[in-house]
Design an enzyme around this catalytic site. Structure first.
Site, PDB file in Angstrom:
ATOM      1  N   TYR A  16       0.825  -1.212   0.000  1.00  0.00           N
ATOM      2  CA  TYR A  16       0.000   0.000   0.000  1.00  0.00           C
ATOM      3  C   TYR A  16       0.858   1.260   0.000  1.00  0.00           C
ATOM      4  O   TYR A  16       0.499   2.276  -0.580  1.00  0.00           O
ATOM      5  CB  TYR A  16      -0.930   0.011   1.215  1.00  0.00           C
ATOM      6  CG  TYR A  16      -2.187  -0.782   1.004  1.00  0.00           C
ATOM      7  CD1 TYR A  16      -3.098  -0.420   0.017  1.00  0.00           C
ATOM      8  CD2 TYR A  16      -2.474  -1.892   1.781  1.00  0.00           C
ATOM      9  CE1 TYR A  16      -4.260  -1.149  -0.182  1.00  0.00           C
ATOM     10  CE2 TYR A  16      -3.636  -2.626   1.593  1.00  0.00           C
ATOM     11  CZ  TYR A  16      -4.524  -2.244   0.607  1.00  0.00           C
ATOM     12  OH  TYR A  16      -5.666  -2.956   0.414  1.00  0.00           O
ATOM     13  N   GLU A  31       4.449 -29.472  15.542  1.00  0.00           N
ATOM     14  CA  GLU A  31       3.735 -28.921  14.387  1.00  0.00           C
ATOM     15  C   GLU A  31       2.586 -27.995  14.774  1.00  0.00           C
ATOM     16  O   GLU A  31       2.433 -26.930  14.214  1.00  0.00           O
ATOM     17  CB  GLU A  31       3.215 -30.069  13.496  1.00  0.00           C
ATOM     18  CG  GLU A  31       2.457 -29.586  12.263  1.00  0.00           C
ATOM     19  CD  GLU A  31       2.006 -30.723  11.347  1.00  0.00           C
ATOM     20  OE1 GLU A  31       2.491 -31.852  11.502  1.00  0.00           O
ATOM     21  OE2 GLU A  31       1.164 -30.470  10.476  1.00  0.00           O
ATOM     22  N   ASP A  89       2.747 -34.496  12.451  1.00  0.00           N
ATOM     23  CA  ASP A  89       1.809 -35.558  12.103  1.00  0.00           C
ATOM     24  C   ASP A  89       2.502 -36.571  11.207  1.00  0.00           C
ATOM     25  O   ASP A  89       3.406 -36.211  10.448  1.00  0.00           O
ATOM     26  CB  ASP A  89       0.617 -34.986  11.310  1.00  0.00           C
ATOM     27  CG  ASP A  89      -0.334 -34.184  12.178  1.00  0.00           C
ATOM     28  OD1 ASP A  89      -0.289 -34.332  13.411  1.00  0.00           O
ATOM     29  OD2 ASP A  89      -1.125 -33.408  11.604  1.00  0.00           O
TER      30      ASP A  89
END
Lengths: 393, 393
Positions: free
Chosen positions: A126, A222, A274
């Protein structure tokens, strides 16, 4: 589910003990800071101005950020950039806009550095966006135009974006036996209550200083929700470690902070994810760096990071019921095969690990261990894995 | 872009000054904690056991969580649940599985409370998932089955899920002039460095205690990256306030913590969001609660919360260039009209505000203010809005 016979410690690597905590390859660390980056930005601007005054086509050299210019350096264990570069110049219709954008972003970063401020990449978009007077043309239309320019500048200046004064949305938290100084405030990371210390995006050593500590290793978890279990059970106290999470794929601040703890404090890093292809990938990025951001590997990647779990062999080893595993999707299988083909997963133990997942046809989330007991993961699973040195390198 | 004539302070509400910081409606606060919730779970179990011993069809009463049982209470300014309830019983083929699941989740929560532990809703899903012996039927297949059961239990027990020992993925951070106690650790929130204090999901008063503080108000900022600008510029020091963000739509922990600061410390709450329909919605949830979780409104929603920006009138008022606004999509327009139809946005100033956005046809992100200067938002925009009392109620 794996047969009982797979229960032998296939992932155990007795030689791992002899490895030093930090990577064997000594990475030459140049002391750099935002002021140096500012000086390099001025150099670039001077060079452009000089070309103009000599009536040349003004341009800048930008190293090529493409797969063709990326390779895996076996010696260092890092994904690194090659030496290809491109000249981006003004009197080239295909490049003129990008050249203009590059100088705009560089000017914005210089301004940030001069004001000793930091901001988000969206903010910078911006800040540099405006309509060019007398036209209907905007300098930038979408942030997707300014983000790659920032990466171009990073490689051209050999600076992390954090040194350009830019940060990403902060994510992740850490607790453990360590006292740090953060922006002048002294913070005891062993007294952070239940929430932990929110890891900022910029963790360079002029902002974050390591003061005192008793941690023996770093454990990256994680997910925030699983990290919370480790925090609540005060795993870090019993096992003398820093526990850290990055809310999924760890953001740059988390990776850079782990890198610093590994390099400066010589702490080994363990990764707990995982058991799915995404987990392997998260580990891979921590260890070797990512293909997209290969130029950062040297200052982000931790080749000696260890994969502590979950392994495809863990379900059998720890007697996890079949009901809590999830069938691999076609996409999972494809992804697992892709991961297996990465040169840095070429070792036999890794090939065995990934083959086992494909053979079982299932994945397992860290939370699945709660089926045994809410604190099974902190009280039995991980302590045993660490004790038996059941990790992959 | 609005014409210059719209520059008059259309959103100014001179009467706002006379409003007390906290909501006018005194909400009766019952002192409750996890142990009480545990006792209510036992009551439920005893009732079921009693029905079985009397050879009745065992069942539990679950208040109906549906739009038909939700209404807006103008007096309290809250979205509240009606009194409809349903009996969920075992000898009803349409309900048997849900009845079984309800008792399983209740047992899991009781176990958590007894062990003085907390866990994630995903963890609880895995904890309660198993294959029913002698069948191929799982108690739960997907988390999408256990999550609604948790909400059922919340309403049936009149407990927040946090009192059941359950938390969501933590998100958000806070800094400011306040000392808290978090799980026994004393934390000075004015000395949190650049990262801030990570807000946990469970912020009940047995975990988080407010000790000392000099804050005059609470400022909720929609995005972490913008919050960071406020933190870096030490806005909280100059304006004596707590600055807090929830990484977008604030999670339960952030909402509950703001509620507690508002109720217990009598701090007014200001909400600073992007000027788009999503921003209005975020404000609306903070203020009245959400339709989906109407049963929580009494303990989460802050009817006196004020909308400090960004308003659709701000672009003209603060001379923000047209280039940084973004055209409303069709979905934005539809959403804005939906929001305008909410009974709690029926007031004239709110109708004017939303009409103005639709008239201009554009939205504006907080980061767009950086086009003026990186610190325009902290040094000019917000100080002026606060000084001129340019907020909406």
């Amino acid at each position: 589910m794996a047969k009982k016979t797979t229960k032998k410690k296939t992932t155990k690597k007795p030689t791992a003990k002899s490895q030093p905590a930090a990577s064997k390859k000594k990475i030459v660390r140049k002391k750099r800071n935002a002021a140096d980056t500012g000086a390099r930005l001025v150099d670039m601007a001077n060079s452009v101005a000089d070309q103009i005054s000599r009536e040349m086509d003004p341009g800048v050299h930008i190293p090529t950020r493409a797969l063709s210019n990326v390779n895996f350096d076996k010696k260092s264990g890092l994904i690194v950039m090659g030496s290809n570069a491109q000249r981006r110049s003004f009197f080239n219709v295909g490049m003129a806009k990008k050249f203009m954008q590059t100088t705009l972003v560089a000017a914005g970063c210089k301004q940030l550095i001069d004001q000793k401020k930091t901001t988000s990449i969206r903010d910078l978009f911006y800040h540099t966006k405006h309509t060019i007077p007398g036209t209907k043309e905007n300098t930038f239309d979408e942030q997707s135009e300014s983000d790659p320019i920032i990466e171009d500048l990073e490689v051209a200046m050999a600076s992390l974006r954090e040194e350009l004064g830019l940060f990403a949305e902060p994510k992740g938290a850490m607790v453990g036996p360590m006292v740090i100084e953060d922006n002048g405030d002294t913070i005891d990371l062993s007294k952070m209550g239940s929430g932990g210390w929110a890891i900022p995006s910029i963790v360079e050593d002029h902002i974050i200083k390591f003061k005192r500590g008793g941690a023996k290793f770093v454990l990256l978890i994680e997910k925030g929700a699983v990290w919370r279990r480790f925090s609540e059970d005060r795993f870090w106290e019993k096992h003398k470690c820093m526990i850290i999470h990055g809310g999924g794929q760890p953001p740059r601040g988390v990776r850079r902070l782990m890198w610093r703890m590994h390099q400066e404090l010589k702490l080994p890093v363990y990764v707990l994810v995982d058991n799915d292809p995404w987990g392997y990938y998260i580990y891979s990025v921590v260890k070797q760096g990512s293909i997209n951001l290969a130029f950062e590997s040297q200052r982000m990647a931790i080749p000696a990071a260890r994969f502590i779990g979950m392994s495809a062999y863990d379900a059998a080893k720890f007697d996890i019921p079949k009901a809590v595993s999830i069938n691999l999707t076609e996409q999972d299988k494809r992804r697992a095969k892709e991961v297996a083909a990465y040169p840095w997963f070429a070792s036999k133990p890794w090939q065995r690990e990934i083959r086992q997942m494909l053979k079982l046809g299932v994945k397992l989330e860290l939370e699945a261990l709660s089926n045994k007991d809410f604190s099974f993961i902190t009280e039995q699973y991980l302590p045993q894995k660490l004790k038996d040195k059941q990790w992959l390198d």
